[in-house]
Design an enzyme around this catalytic site. Structure first.
Site, PDB file in Angstrom:
ATOM      1  N   SER A 150       0.860  -1.187   0.000  1.00 61.31           N
ATOM      2  CA  SER A 150       0.000   0.000   0.000  1.00 61.31           C
ATOM      3  C   SER A 150       0.894   1.233   0.000  1.00 61.31           C
ATOM      4  O   SER A 150       2.033   1.177   0.502  1.00 61.31           O
ATOM      5  CB  SER A 150      -0.863   0.008   1.274  1.00 61.31           C
ATOM      6  OG  SER A 150      -1.515   1.254   1.423  1.00 61.31           O
ATOM      7  N   TYR A 163      -1.165  -0.531  10.318  1.00 61.91           N
ATOM      8  CA  TYR A 163      -1.391  -0.908   8.915  1.00 61.91           C
ATOM      9  C   TYR A 163      -0.204  -0.493   8.054  1.00 61.91           C
ATOM     10  O   TYR A 163       0.336  -1.290   7.292  1.00 61.91           O
ATOM     11  CB  TYR A 163      -2.677  -0.238   8.428  1.00 61.91           C
ATOM     12  CG  TYR A 163      -3.015  -0.507   6.977  1.00 61.91           C
ATOM     13  CD1 TYR A 163      -3.474  -1.753   6.580  1.00 61.91           C
ATOM     14  CD2 TYR A 163      -2.887   0.496   6.007  1.00 61.91           C
ATOM     15  CE1 TYR A 163      -3.794  -2.006   5.250  1.00 61.91           C
ATOM     16  CE2 TYR A 163      -3.210   0.258   4.683  1.00 61.91           C
ATOM     17  CZ  TYR A 163      -3.664  -0.996   4.305  1.00 61.91           C
ATOM     18  OH  TYR A 163      -3.980  -1.238   2.987  1.00 61.91           O
TER      19      TYR A 163
HETATM   20  N1  LIG Z   1      -9.108  -0.766  -1.369  1.00 58.41           N
HETATM   21  C1  LIG Z   1      -8.089   0.100  -1.310  1.00 58.41           C
HETATM   22  O1  LIG Z   1      -8.269   1.286  -1.549  1.00 58.41           O
HETATM   23  C2  LIG Z   1      -6.705  -0.389  -0.940  1.00 58.41           C
HETATM   24  C3  LIG Z   1      -5.660   0.549  -0.926  1.00 58.41           C
HETATM   25  C4  LIG Z   1      -4.370   0.131  -0.632  1.00 58.41           C
HETATM   26  C5  LIG Z   1      -4.151  -1.224  -0.352  1.00 58.41           C
HETATM   27  N2  LIG Z   1      -5.191  -2.110  -0.349  1.00 58.41           N
HETATM   28  C6  LIG Z   1      -4.900  -3.511  -0.048  1.00 58.41           C
HETATM   29  O2  LIG Z   1      -5.544  -4.346  -0.987  1.00 58.41           O
HETATM   30  C7  LIG Z   1      -5.850  -5.607  -0.384  1.00 58.41           C
HETATM   31  C8  LIG Z   1      -7.313  -5.938  -0.588  1.00 58.41           C
HETATM   32  O3  LIG Z   1      -8.079  -4.952   0.051  1.00 58.41           O
HETATM   33  P1  LIG Z   1      -9.599  -4.652  -0.293  1.00 58.41           P
HETATM   34  O4  LIG Z   1      -9.738  -3.183  -0.315  1.00 58.41           O
HETATM   35  O5  LIG Z   1     -10.058  -5.455  -1.474  1.00 58.41           O
HETATM   36  O6  LIG Z   1     -10.321  -5.063   1.068  1.00 58.41           O
HETATM   37  P2  LIG Z   1     -10.832  -6.463   1.555  1.00 58.41           P
HETATM   38  O7  LIG Z   1     -11.470  -6.289   2.888  1.00 58.41           O
HETATM   39  O8  LIG Z   1     -11.656  -7.019   0.512  1.00 58.41           O
HETATM   40  O9  LIG Z   1      -9.497  -7.322   1.680  1.00 58.41           O
HETATM   41  C9  LIG Z   1      -8.984  -7.865   2.841  1.00 58.41           C
HETATM   42  C10 LIG Z   1      -9.238  -9.370   2.814  1.00 58.41           C
HETATM   43  O10 LIG Z   1      -8.457  -9.992   3.812  1.00 58.41           O
HETATM   44  C11 LIG Z   1      -9.246 -11.004   4.401  1.00 58.41           C
HETATM   45  N3  LIG Z   1      -8.736 -11.343   5.725  1.00 58.41           N
HETATM   46  C12 LIG Z   1      -8.674 -10.533   6.808  1.00 58.41           C
HETATM   47  N4  LIG Z   1      -8.209 -11.229   7.859  1.00 58.41           N
HETATM   48  C13 LIG Z   1      -7.959 -12.494   7.420  1.00 58.41           C
HETATM   49  C14 LIG Z   1      -7.457 -13.664   8.035  1.00 58.41           C
HETATM   50  N5  LIG Z   1      -7.133 -13.703   9.334  1.00 58.41           N
HETATM   51  N6  LIG Z   1      -7.333 -14.784   7.282  1.00 58.41           N
HETATM   52  C15 LIG Z   1      -7.678 -14.776   5.983  1.00 58.41           C
HETATM   53  N7  LIG Z   1      -8.154 -13.699   5.338  1.00 58.41           N
HETATM   54  C16 LIG Z   1      -8.297 -12.571   6.060  1.00 58.41           C
HETATM   55  C17 LIG Z   1     -10.635 -10.385   4.471  1.00 58.41           C
HETATM   56  O11 LIG Z   1     -11.650 -11.353   4.689  1.00 58.41           O
HETATM   57  C18 LIG Z   1     -10.717  -9.717   3.117  1.00 58.41           C
HETATM   58  O12 LIG Z   1     -11.157 -10.599   2.132  1.00 58.41           O
HETATM   59  C19 LIG Z   1      -5.420  -5.478   1.082  1.00 58.41           C
HETATM   60  O13 LIG Z   1      -4.131  -6.006   1.220  1.00 58.41           O
HETATM   61  C20 LIG Z   1      -5.397  -3.979   1.301  1.00 58.41           C
HETATM   62  O14 LIG Z   1      -4.520  -3.620   2.339  1.00 58.41           O
HETATM   63  C21 LIG Z   1      -6.460  -1.717  -0.628  1.00 58.41           C
END
Ligand SMILES: NC(=O)c1ccc[n+]([C@@H]2O[C@H](COP(=O)([O-])OP(=O)(O)OC[C@H]3O[C@@H](n4cnc5c(N)ncnc54)[C@H](O)[C@@H]3O)[C@@H](O)[C@H]2O)c1
Length: 275
Positions: A150, A163
């Site tokens: 990120s 985070y």
């Molecule tokens: N959406 C954004 O704007 C954004 C920005 C920067 C980085 N990210 C990164 O992208 C990735 C996906 O994020 P997203 O926005 O699609 O959100 P998201 O909530 O869909 O993704 C997080 C996933 O991790 C899973 N998870 C959490 N704890 C867990 C555990 N103990 N075991 C197994 N799975 C677990 C959740 O169930 C979820 O599916 C993440 O790594 C997030 O940090 C997202």
């Protein structure tokens, strides 16, 4: 024939819900469309089953895998599932993470439990997935890992300390994996998404935050889960066979500039320099 035909991929944090997609869901759908057999892994079950059903309805191959990334045996079982279901493993997309909650604040206000959760799921979970995946990928003659980091892992912030630091560790882990297993054919890269309008983001961020983020993003729009999926599909394909150890921002340029400098130019001409 897609460019990932014959490959087996694990995507963590891969699910589908109403109101849009997740980053992992969009990536799993695209990898399957490109011919990969996909293990969609997450701690939630029903939304993963929905994703698997959609992949199959589009003619792809996928299985669901329940995994808690806090549990080493469960992570090992996730890797074994790819081998038992599809005969091996070529691609690992470590996308799941502990997202920042309201308790993830500045350092002085930090609860140790919030810190530990981020390190356990995001750092230890990602490391253990690599630990068990790498020997299987080497057995296939090499393959690719993409870790989701990120922008929060690159720059400081007034909150979300756990985070951000966990994502900085993911960036470092990416370089260690690329360094240690490159000669055995493993490429490992990380992506740094900006604000991506996932189903969760659309449901949680306010119009004010969306407007503010758009102001500082250099493109005319914010990101979508499909923007990340496109880059992951490229990075795990042979088209990227000479790219490893890289940290790639997919953020509409939000980290490419210093907004305060841009705004000072808009407010008035610079009072320094030769012009
Ligand atoms: N959406 C954004 O704007 C954004 C920005 C920067 C980085 N990210 C990164 O992208 C990735 C996906 O994020 P997203 O926005 O699609 O959100 P998201 O909530 O869909 O993704 C997080 C996933 O991790 C899973 N998870 C959490 N704890 C867990 C555990 N103990 N075991 C197994 N799975 C677990 C959740 O169930 C979820 O599916 C993440 O790594 C997030 O940090 C997202």
């Amino acid at each position: 024939m897609g460019k990932l035909s014959g490959k087996v991929a694990i995507v963590t944090g891969a699910y589908l819900v109403d109101g849009g997609n997740s980053i992992g869901g969009a990536t799993a759908l695209l990898l399957a469309k490109e011919g990969a057999k996909v293990v969609a892994a997450d701690i939630v079950d029903e939304p993963v089953a929905r994703l698997v059903a959609k992949i199959k309805s589009e003619g792809g191959e996928a299985v669901a895998c329940h995994v808690d990334l806090r549990n080493e045996d469960a992570i090992k079982a996730m890797i074994e599932k790819a081998v038992s279901e599809f005969g091996g493993l070529d691609i690992l997309h470590n996308n799941a993470a502990a997202l920042p909650g309201p308790g993830d604040r500045d350092i002085v206000m930090m609860e140790a439990a919030t810190w530990d959760r981020a390190m356990e799921i995001t750092v230890r979970g990602t490391m253990l997935a690599c630990k068990y995946a790498i020997p299987e990928i080497i057995k296939r003659g090499g393959g690719a890992i993409v870790n989701t980091a990120s922008g929060a892992g690159v720059a400081g912030d007034m909150a979300r300390t756990a985070y951000g630091v966990s994502k900085a560790a993911v960036i470092s882990l990416t370089k260690y994996a690329a360094t240690q297993y490159g000669k055995q054919g493993i490429r490992c890269n990380a992506i740094c998404p900006g604000l991506m309008l996932t189903a969760t983001a659309k449901a949680t961020i306010t119009p004010e935050v969306e407007e503010m983020m758009l102001k500082y993003t250099l493109t005319p729009r914010l990101g979508t889960p499909e923007d990340i999926a496109n880059i992951v599909a490229f990075l795990v394909s042979d088209d990227a066979s000479f790219i490893t150890g890289e940290i790639i921002a997919v953020d509409g340029g939000i980290f490419a500039h210093v907004p305060s400098s841009s705004e000072s130019v808009l407010i008035g001409p610079a009072k320094h320099g030769n012009n």
